[in-house]
Design a protein around this motif. Structure first.
Motif, PDB file in Angstrom:
ATOM      1  N   TRP A  36       0.814  -1.168   0.031  1.00  0.00           N
ATOM      2  CA  TRP A  36      -0.137   0.140   0.061  1.00  0.00           C
ATOM      3  C   TRP A  36       0.807   1.373   0.035  1.00  0.00           C
ATOM      4  O   TRP A  36       1.873   1.473   0.785  1.00  0.00           O
ATOM      5  CB  TRP A  36      -0.821  -0.202   1.140  1.00  0.00           C
ATOM      6  CG  TRP A  36      -2.062  -0.928   1.271  1.00  0.00           C
ATOM      7  CD1 TRP A  36      -2.010  -2.176   1.734  1.00  0.00           C
ATOM      8  CD2 TRP A  36      -3.186  -0.905   0.533  1.00  0.00           C
ATOM      9  NE1 TRP A  36      -3.190  -2.872   1.326  1.00  0.00           N
ATOM     10  CE2 TRP A  36      -3.849  -2.200   0.852  1.00  0.00           C
ATOM     11  CE3 TRP A  36      -3.848   0.092  -0.334  1.00  0.00           C
ATOM     12  CZ2 TRP A  36      -5.223  -2.412   0.317  1.00  0.00           C
ATOM     13  CZ3 TRP A  36      -5.133  -0.076  -0.665  1.00  0.00           C
ATOM     14  CH2 TRP A  36      -5.919  -1.359  -0.518  1.00  0.00           C
ATOM     15  N   TYR A  37       0.437   2.177  -0.884  1.00  0.00           N
ATOM     16  CA  TYR A  37       1.025   3.385  -1.113  1.00  0.00           C
ATOM     17  C   TYR A  37       0.027   4.364  -0.907  1.00  0.00           C
ATOM     18  O   TYR A  37      -1.096   4.333  -1.143  1.00  0.00           O
ATOM     19  CB  TYR A  37       1.953   3.432  -2.377  1.00  0.00           C
ATOM     20  CG  TYR A  37       3.151   2.782  -2.551  1.00  0.00           C
ATOM     21  CD1 TYR A  37       2.813   1.061  -2.396  1.00  0.00           C
ATOM     22  CD2 TYR A  37       4.543   3.148  -2.439  1.00  0.00           C
ATOM     23  CE1 TYR A  37       4.213   0.411  -2.597  1.00  0.00           C
ATOM     24  CE2 TYR A  37       5.566   2.428  -2.441  1.00  0.00           C
ATOM     25  CZ  TYR A  37       5.354   1.128  -2.555  1.00  0.00           C
ATOM     26  OH  TYR A  37       6.428   0.026  -2.864  1.00  0.00           O
ATOM     27  N   ARG A  38       0.716   5.662  -0.694  1.00  0.00           N
ATOM     28  CA  ARG A  38      -0.349   6.704  -0.473  1.00  0.00           C
ATOM     29  C   ARG A  38       0.188   7.941  -0.902  1.00  0.00           C
ATOM     30  O   ARG A  38       1.382   8.352  -1.104  1.00  0.00           O
ATOM     31  CB  ARG A  38      -0.930   7.164   0.854  1.00  0.00           C
ATOM     32  CG  ARG A  38       0.323   7.632   2.116  1.00  0.00           C
ATOM     33  CD  ARG A  38      -0.382   7.470   3.241  1.00  0.00           C
ATOM     34  NE  ARG A  38       0.578   8.098   4.212  1.00  0.00           N
ATOM     35  CZ  ARG A  38       0.340   8.080   5.566  1.00  0.00           C
ATOM     36  NH1 ARG A  38      -0.783   7.617   6.128  1.00  0.00           N
ATOM     37  NH2 ARG A  38       1.281   8.650   6.350  1.00  0.00           N
ATOM     38  N   GLN A  39      -0.620   8.745  -1.578  1.00  0.00           N
ATOM     39  CA  GLN A  39      -0.224  10.353  -1.997  1.00  0.00           C
ATOM     40  C   GLN A  39      -1.101  11.080  -1.400  1.00  0.00           C
ATOM     41  O   GLN A  39      -2.385  11.372  -1.994  1.00  0.00           O
ATOM     42  CB  GLN A  39      -0.105  10.244  -3.454  1.00  0.00           C
ATOM     43  CG  GLN A  39       0.374  11.384  -4.159  1.00  0.00           C
ATOM     44  CD  GLN A  39       0.655  11.212  -5.789  1.00  0.00           C
ATOM     45  OE1 GLN A  39       0.389  10.333  -6.287  1.00  0.00           O
ATOM     46  NE2 GLN A  39       1.575  12.217  -6.394  1.00  0.00           N
ATOM     47  N   GLN A  44       4.724  13.650  -2.701  1.00  0.00           N
ATOM     48  CA  GLN A  44       5.025  12.477  -3.519  1.00  0.00           C
ATOM     49  C   GLN A  44       4.317  11.210  -3.094  1.00  0.00           C
ATOM     50  O   GLN A  44       4.308  11.224  -1.791  1.00  0.00           O
ATOM     51  CB  GLN A  44       6.426  12.031  -3.719  1.00  0.00           C
ATOM     52  CG  GLN A  44       7.242  13.330  -4.375  1.00  0.00           C
ATOM     53  CD  GLN A  44       8.800  12.900  -4.582  1.00  0.00           C
ATOM     54  OE1 GLN A  44       9.327  12.599  -3.708  1.00  0.00           O
ATOM     55  NE2 GLN A  44       9.434  13.519  -5.788  1.00  0.00           N
ATOM     56  N   ARG A  45       4.274  10.338  -3.998  1.00  0.00           N
ATOM     57  CA  ARG A  45       3.669   8.916  -3.434  1.00  0.00           C
ATOM     58  C   ARG A  45       4.619   8.335  -2.436  1.00  0.00           C
ATOM     59  O   ARG A  45       5.870   8.293  -2.600  1.00  0.00           O
ATOM     60  CB  ARG A  45       3.436   8.084  -4.592  1.00  0.00           C
ATOM     61  CG  ARG A  45       2.515   6.691  -4.310  1.00  0.00           C
ATOM     62  CD  ARG A  45       2.123   5.867  -5.503  1.00  0.00           C
ATOM     63  NE  ARG A  45       1.296   6.706  -6.439  1.00  0.00           N
ATOM     64  CZ  ARG A  45       0.556   6.270  -7.270  1.00  0.00           C
ATOM     65  NH1 ARG A  45       0.878   4.862  -7.726  1.00  0.00           N
ATOM     66  NH2 ARG A  45       0.107   6.669  -8.207  1.00  0.00           N
ATOM     67  N   GLU A  46       4.302   7.811  -1.292  1.00  0.00           N
ATOM     68  CA  GLU A  46       5.048   7.260  -0.389  1.00  0.00           C
ATOM     69  C   GLU A  46       4.718   5.736  -0.032  1.00  0.00           C
ATOM     70  O   GLU A  46       3.363   5.423  -0.160  1.00  0.00           O
ATOM     71  CB  GLU A  46       5.249   8.041   0.765  1.00  0.00           C
ATOM     72  CG  GLU A  46       4.202   8.271   1.656  1.00  0.00           C
ATOM     73  CD  GLU A  46       3.941   9.035   2.804  1.00  0.00           C
ATOM     74  OE1 GLU A  46       4.973   9.463   3.188  1.00  0.00           O
ATOM     75  OE2 GLU A  46       3.046   9.336   3.529  1.00  0.00           O
ATOM     76  N   ALA A  91      -5.059  10.907   2.267  1.00  0.00           N
ATOM     77  CA  ALA A  91      -4.553  10.604   1.092  1.00  0.00           C
ATOM     78  C   ALA A  91      -5.281   9.766  -0.065  1.00  0.00           C
ATOM     79  O   ALA A  91      -6.198   9.186   0.563  1.00  0.00           O
ATOM     80  CB  ALA A  91      -3.002  10.202   1.181  1.00  0.00           C
ATOM     81  N   TYR A  93      -4.780   6.187  -1.514  1.00  0.00           N
ATOM     82  CA  TYR A  93      -4.144   4.904  -1.220  1.00  0.00           C
ATOM     83  C   TYR A  93      -4.289   3.929  -2.335  1.00  0.00           C
ATOM     84  O   TYR A  93      -5.322   3.829  -2.865  1.00  0.00           O
ATOM     85  CB  TYR A  93      -4.575   4.160   0.053  1.00  0.00           C
ATOM     86  CG  TYR A  93      -4.518   5.100   1.310  1.00  0.00           C
ATOM     87  CD1 TYR A  93      -4.860   6.358   1.690  1.00  0.00           C
ATOM     88  CD2 TYR A  93      -3.436   4.362   2.292  1.00  0.00           C
ATOM     89  CE1 TYR A  93      -4.285   6.920   2.934  1.00  0.00           C
ATOM     90  CE2 TYR A  93      -3.105   5.104   3.278  1.00  0.00           C
ATOM     91  CZ  TYR A  93      -3.661   6.209   3.677  1.00  0.00           C
ATOM     92  OH  TYR A  93      -3.325   6.768   4.933  1.00  0.00           O
ATOM     93  N   TYR A  94      -2.913   3.628  -2.833  1.00  0.00           N
ATOM     94  CA  TYR A  94      -2.870   2.855  -3.980  1.00  0.00           C
ATOM     95  C   TYR A  94      -2.424   1.378  -3.631  1.00  0.00           C
ATOM     96  O   TYR A  94      -1.597   1.394  -2.783  1.00  0.00           O
ATOM     97  CB  TYR A  94      -1.958   3.683  -4.957  1.00  0.00           C
ATOM     98  CG  TYR A  94      -2.339   4.863  -5.367  1.00  0.00           C
ATOM     99  CD1 TYR A  94      -2.067   5.884  -4.870  1.00  0.00           C
ATOM    100  CD2 TYR A  94      -2.986   4.737  -6.615  1.00  0.00           C
ATOM    101  CE1 TYR A  94      -2.407   7.231  -5.270  1.00  0.00           C
ATOM    102  CE2 TYR A  94      -3.463   6.021  -7.244  1.00  0.00           C
ATOM    103  CZ  TYR A  94      -3.059   7.201  -6.484  1.00  0.00           C
ATOM    104  OH  TYR A  94      -3.499   8.414  -7.126  1.00  0.00           O
ATOM    105  N   TRP A 105      -0.494  -1.518 -10.707  1.00  0.00           N
ATOM    106  CA  TRP A 105      -1.094  -0.549  -9.748  1.00  0.00           C
ATOM    107  C   TRP A 105      -2.724  -0.675  -9.819  1.00  0.00           C
ATOM    108  O   TRP A 105      -3.249  -0.602 -11.090  1.00  0.00           O
ATOM    109  CB  TRP A 105      -0.486   0.785  -9.694  1.00  0.00           C
ATOM    110  CG  TRP A 105       0.932   1.325  -9.329  1.00  0.00           C
ATOM    111  CD1 TRP A 105       1.819   0.705 -10.092  1.00  0.00           C
ATOM    112  CD2 TRP A 105       1.443   1.340  -8.128  1.00  0.00           C
ATOM    113  NE1 TRP A 105       3.142   0.991  -9.704  1.00  0.00           N
ATOM    114  CE2 TRP A 105       3.008   1.448  -8.329  1.00  0.00           C
ATOM    115  CE3 TRP A 105       0.864   1.617  -6.913  1.00  0.00           C
ATOM    116  CZ2 TRP A 105       3.637   1.774  -7.247  1.00  0.00           C
ATOM    117  CZ3 TRP A 105       1.908   2.021  -6.120  1.00  0.00           C
ATOM    118  CH2 TRP A 105       3.226   1.972  -6.183  1.00  0.00           C
ATOM    119  N   GLY A 108      -6.793   3.607  -6.916  1.00  0.00           N
ATOM    120  CA  GLY A 108      -6.627   4.454  -5.842  1.00  0.00           C
ATOM    121  C   GLY A 108      -8.039   4.221  -5.098  1.00  0.00           C
ATOM    122  O   GLY A 108      -8.956   4.307  -5.772  1.00  0.00           O
TER     123      GLY A 108
END
Length: 115
Positions: A36-39, A44-46, A91, A93-94, A105, A108
């Motif tokens: 899981w990443y978030r922006q 920036q996406r983290e 954010a 979430y991806y 991906w 989101g």
């Protein structure tokens, strides 16, 4: 073709909880890592959290102790349990799926935490 679909986002008050789901489908062979990443706007996406095929996990420092990632290998699904949510967790979430065919991906899902 591999499809990745997230669900479970929404609006929650600070201190509340949400559970995100990520389902991968299509021609998938040997999913290695799901993450899981978030922006957030203007950022920036983290990385938030990721989990390997054997269950090894790692988390961003900002979510340790509050978020838990898990997966169901039989269903090609990953989850993110988010507790004690803070305003700064707001954010998109991806979900990321890394498999032998490559990295894929989702579109989101929005998580909004109100003060």
């Amino acid at each position: 073709q591999v499809q990745v679909v997230e669900s479970g986002g929404g609006l929650v008050q600070s201190g509340g909880s949400l559970r995100l789901s990520c389902a991968a489908s299509g021609t998938i062979f040997n999913i290695n890592t799901m993450g899981w990443y978030r922006q957030a706007p203007g950022k920036q996406r983290e990385l938030v959290a990721r989990i390997g095929s054997g269950g090894l996990t790692n988390y961003a420092d900002s979510v340790k102790g509050r978020f838990t990632i898990s997966r169901d290998n039989a269903k090609n699904t990953a989850y993110l349990q988010m507790n004690s949510l803070k305003f700064e967790d707001t954010a998109v979430y991806y979900c990321m799926v890394a498999c032998t065919r490559g990295i894929f991906w989702g579109q989101g899902t929005q998580v909004t935490v109100s003060l």
